[in-house]
Scaffold this active site. Structure first.
Site, short mmCIF file in Angstrom:
data_model
loop_
_atom_site.label_atom_id
_atom_site.label_comp_id
_atom_site.label_asym_id
_atom_site.label_seq_id
_atom_site.Cartn_x
_atom_site.Cartn_y
_atom_site.Cartn_z
N GLU A 160 1.63 4.51 -5.03
CA GLU A 160 2.76 3.77 -5.59
C GLU A 160 2.66 3.67 -7.11
O GLU A 160 3.67 3.77 -7.81
CB GLU A 160 2.83 2.35 -4.99
CG GLU A 160 3.08 2.32 -3.51
CD GLU A 160 1.80 2.23 -2.68
OE1 GLU A 160 1.87 1.66 -1.59
OE2 GLU A 160 0.75 2.74 -3.12
N ARG B 31 -0.76 9.08 9.62
CA ARG B 31 -0.99 7.63 9.77
C ARG B 31 0.29 6.83 9.68
O ARG B 31 0.30 5.64 9.98
CB ARG B 31 -2.00 7.14 8.74
CG ARG B 31 -3.41 7.61 9.04
CD ARG B 31 -4.42 7.05 8.07
NE ARG B 31 -4.25 7.68 6.76
CZ ARG B 31 -4.47 7.08 5.60
NH1 ARG B 31 -4.84 5.81 5.56
NH2 ARG B 31 -4.32 7.73 4.47
N CYS C 265 -0.87 -2.26 -1.15
CA CYS C 265 -1.98 -3.20 -1.32
C CYS C 265 -1.54 -4.34 -2.24
O CYS C 265 -0.46 -4.31 -2.83
CB CYS C 265 -3.20 -2.48 -1.89
SG CYS C 265 -3.05 -1.99 -3.63
N TYR D 158 3.14 -14.75 -8.92
CA TYR D 158 3.08 -14.82 -10.37
C TYR D 158 3.93 -13.68 -10.90
O TYR D 158 3.72 -12.52 -10.55
CB TYR D 158 1.63 -14.64 -10.84
CG TYR D 158 1.47 -14.53 -12.33
CD1 TYR D 158 1.36 -15.66 -13.12
CD2 TYR D 158 1.43 -13.29 -12.96
CE1 TYR D 158 1.21 -15.57 -14.49
CE2 TYR D 158 1.28 -13.18 -14.33
CZ TYR D 158 1.17 -14.32 -15.08
OH TYR D 158 1.03 -14.23 -16.44
#
Length: 140
Positions: A61, A87, A93, A130
């Site tokens: 990404e 997969r 993440c 944040y």
């Protein structure tokens, strides 16, 4: 907090297929194990692979953000990551979630597996997050 779920549509299916194709044809060995595809606001599809290294390395990404910028794409609408070896869709993440939120606060992200693949807003993946831009001093 209610998560807003957006059913996967035809274009999102094409995006998943684009990332899966790159994962099948470009990911080799341990250096490149994930592929990402994103649709720009103008409809173009940008793809990338991760650059794994034992010292760390950017996820697919993050490589995609740089690749998109190098191609003049600065507004992304939807993104997906797919793992090699069939997969399937892999969610971003934590680091990628934060970076994607900071770069594209209205971004849609494809997540889930099998018949539960769906599109959600990046803000739903990082509730109570944040936001880097909210904490920058205005340039004078």
């Amino acid at each position: 907090m209610t998560t807003r779920i957006h059913p996967i549509d035809h274009f999102d299916h094409d995006l998943v297929q684009a990332a899966a194709h790159v994962a099948r044809t470009r990911c080799r060995g341990d250096n490149h194990t994930m592929a990402a595809a994103a649709r720009a606001r103008d409809g173009r599809i940008v793809t990338a692979v991760n650059a794994y290294h034992f010292t760390g390395g950017p996820c697919a990404e993050l490589v995609l953000i740089g690749t998109a910028a190098a191609q003049g794409v600065h507004e992304l609408d939807t993104i997906v990551a797919v793992g090699d070896r069939d997969r399937g869709v892999v969610p971003p993440c934590g680091r990628c979630r934060q970076v994607l939120l900071d770069y594209f606060p209205a971004l849609k992200v494809i997540v889930g597996a099998g018949d539960r693949v769906r599109t959600v807003l990046i803000t739903d993946l990082l509730p109570e997050s944040y936001v880097w831009a909210d904490h920058q001093l205005d340039a004078e």
